[in-house]
Scaffold this active site. Sequence first.
Site, short mmCIF file in Angstrom:
data_model
loop_
_atom_site.label_atom_id
_atom_site.label_comp_id
_atom_site.label_asym_id
_atom_site.label_seq_id
_atom_site.Cartn_x
_atom_site.Cartn_y
_atom_site.Cartn_z
N LYS A 47 -16.43 -12.99 -22.65
CA LYS A 47 -15.51 -13.34 -21.56
C LYS A 47 -14.74 -12.13 -21.02
O LYS A 47 -14.48 -12.05 -19.82
CB LYS A 47 -14.54 -14.43 -22.02
CG LYS A 47 -15.22 -15.69 -22.56
CD LYS A 47 -16.11 -16.35 -21.53
CE LYS A 47 -16.88 -17.52 -22.13
NZ LYS A 47 -17.86 -18.08 -21.18
N LYS A 50 -6.99 -15.03 -26.07
CA LYS A 50 -8.24 -15.79 -26.02
C LYS A 50 -9.34 -15.07 -26.80
O LYS A 50 -9.32 -13.86 -26.90
CB LYS A 50 -8.72 -15.96 -24.57
CG LYS A 50 -7.79 -16.79 -23.69
CD LYS A 50 -8.38 -16.93 -22.30
CE LYS A 50 -7.51 -17.85 -21.45
NZ LYS A 50 -8.06 -18.04 -20.10
N GLU A 90 -4.22 -12.32 -21.61
CA GLU A 90 -3.99 -12.56 -20.18
C GLU A 90 -2.58 -13.06 -19.96
O GLU A 90 -2.00 -13.71 -20.83
CB GLU A 90 -4.93 -13.68 -19.68
CG GLU A 90 -6.34 -13.26 -19.46
CD GLU A 90 -7.23 -14.42 -19.04
OE1 GLU A 90 -6.81 -15.60 -19.13
OE2 GLU A 90 -8.35 -14.13 -18.61
N ILE A 130 -0.85 -18.34 -16.87
CA ILE A 130 -0.54 -18.92 -15.55
C ILE A 130 0.02 -20.33 -15.78
O ILE A 130 -0.61 -21.15 -16.44
CB ILE A 130 -1.82 -19.01 -14.66
CG1 ILE A 130 -2.64 -17.70 -14.69
CG2 ILE A 130 -1.47 -19.44 -13.25
CD1 ILE A 130 -2.01 -16.54 -13.99
N HIS A 188 -7.46 -25.79 -11.90
CA HIS A 188 -8.73 -25.24 -12.34
C HIS A 188 -9.75 -25.56 -11.24
O HIS A 188 -10.13 -26.71 -11.07
CB HIS A 188 -9.11 -25.91 -13.67
CG HIS A 188 -10.44 -25.50 -14.21
ND1 HIS A 188 -10.70 -25.35 -15.54
CD2 HIS A 188 -11.59 -25.19 -13.59
CE1 HIS A 188 -11.95 -24.98 -15.72
NE2 HIS A 188 -12.52 -24.88 -14.54
N GLU A 215 -13.58 -17.31 -15.94
CA GLU A 215 -14.85 -17.10 -16.63
C GLU A 215 -16.00 -17.66 -15.82
O GLU A 215 -15.79 -18.33 -14.81
CB GLU A 215 -14.84 -17.66 -18.06
CG GLU A 215 -14.39 -19.09 -18.21
CD GLU A 215 -14.28 -19.49 -19.69
OE1 GLU A 215 -15.21 -20.13 -20.19
OE2 GLU A 215 -13.25 -19.18 -20.33
N ASN A 263 -19.70 -19.86 -16.00
CA ASN A 263 -20.62 -20.69 -16.76
C ASN A 263 -22.03 -20.45 -16.26
O ASN A 263 -22.28 -20.53 -15.05
CB ASN A 263 -20.29 -22.17 -16.60
CG ASN A 263 -18.93 -22.50 -17.19
OD1 ASN A 263 -18.62 -22.12 -18.31
ND2 ASN A 263 -18.10 -23.16 -16.41
N ARG A 270 -24.77 -22.19 -16.60
CA ARG A 270 -25.61 -23.40 -16.67
C ARG A 270 -25.27 -24.33 -15.51
O ARG A 270 -24.26 -24.12 -14.82
CB ARG A 270 -25.33 -24.14 -17.98
CG ARG A 270 -23.88 -24.58 -18.08
CD ARG A 270 -23.59 -25.51 -19.25
NE ARG A 270 -22.29 -26.13 -19.10
CZ ARG A 270 -21.12 -25.55 -19.36
NH1 ARG A 270 -21.09 -24.31 -19.82
NH2 ARG A 270 -19.99 -26.20 -19.17
N VAL A 300 -21.92 -30.64 -16.09
CA VAL A 300 -21.85 -32.11 -16.08
C VAL A 300 -21.47 -32.61 -14.68
O VAL A 300 -22.06 -33.57 -14.17
CB VAL A 300 -20.81 -32.60 -17.11
CG1 VAL A 300 -20.58 -34.10 -16.98
CG2 VAL A 300 -21.24 -32.27 -18.53
#
Length: 409
Positions: free
Chosen positions: A75, A117, A159, A162, A167, A247, A249, A251, A254
């Site tokens: 990440k 993180k 980080e 926030i 999101h 970040e 993804n 893929r 969903v």
Amino acid sequence: MRFADEAVCIGPAVLSESYLNYSRIICAAEITNADAVHPGYGFLSEDAQFADICKSCNIKFIGPSPEMIEKMGHKSLAKNIMKEAGVPVIPGSNGTTKNWKEAREIADEIGYPVILKASGGGGGRGMRIVNDNKEMKNGYSMAKGEVEKAFPDSKIYLEKFIIKPRHIEVQIFGDDFGNVVALGERDCSIQRRHQKLIEETPATGISEELRSKMFEAAINGAKKVGYKNAGTIEFLVNSDEQYYFMEMNTRIQVEHPITEMVIGRDLVKDQILVAAGSPISYSQESIKSSGHAIECRINAEDWERDFIPSPGKITSFHIPGGPGIRIDTHAYAQYEILPYYDSLVAKVVAYGQNRDEAIVRMERALDELILEGIKTNIPFHQKVLKNDNFRKGLINTSFLEDEIKNGNS
Ligand code: MV4
């Protein structure tokens, strides 16, 4: 599985001997003479080693390259790559941190609160908020301990935390010829313990200017790395409409059906076409998004008992229909939900010409959805849909905590 032309048993329920087992999957592909494997959105879908094994067996992995999955899986590295491409990233450490003292120096500079993180993590595991200078020593060691237990890569990055962000993620798509398109954004702020529960597109209450800036950033970032196939660039957006890359993804996700509903494309079909070497057949300018779509994830969970899993046999099942309603499910009456897998039973997706219509259609669909024999989170969704602030589009990642108490209260 029953609808498939061919099916192969890959092993027992234990994941390490079936769905997470590279050789069992490759064997099934060999037996059926498959050209390609679609990894879905769980299990091995973001496993660089599996993608690499597919490649060496001459089986096309329907997704990005193993190297891309590997890079974006780190990440803090992914953030550096995006920063170089001119994408705004959340302020913080440049790469991973060496120790708590270095983390404290950086935090003293950028200001508290900060969040620690796991660079090899994602999905919220191993995160820790540090509120002030005095908390860092202990906070860092607690985070480190958790991360070491959870991930092989125990490095930590830092980080600025926030406060109550939204999101918002951008769906991107790349092909073998360097074309990259942005297919719209999704607001995924309604989450509980980092499990998304409701997603919608377009995101409510963001300006056209911010939307196009995020698309441009996502396209630039994906082009810079030569991204292929479906991917998602995740941003956090603060109350001042500042957006930061968080970040990526690697893929299909969903919640991809809501994007399909508003742009009228089949993203899984497009994934297969691009994997087969076809170019993306349309331009960015030709993508017209219309209307609004919302997804409610129906889980086999007892929401009155802190969302504990509720596996068991579905004794009766009635699926709603009507204009703008799409239900994606593997279940049917008499189907048994097994305790070994994810608790997602169905996705209820509602489309409307605008957000209000999508909400009203979703409410009707949830009223007509009958799922007996197991407990579900349907009543939870009904409560959210009735909430005044949800109706006004006033949502952020703290919405559930702030607005929705659980079943008994
Ligand atoms: C954050 C954040 C605020 N600031 N990072 C990361 C993984 C994702 N599932 C949640 N993540 C967050 N990262 C910074 N710099 C807020 C979240 C976040 C969150 C954090 C704590 C508790 C609940 C949350 C729900 C959504 C997002």
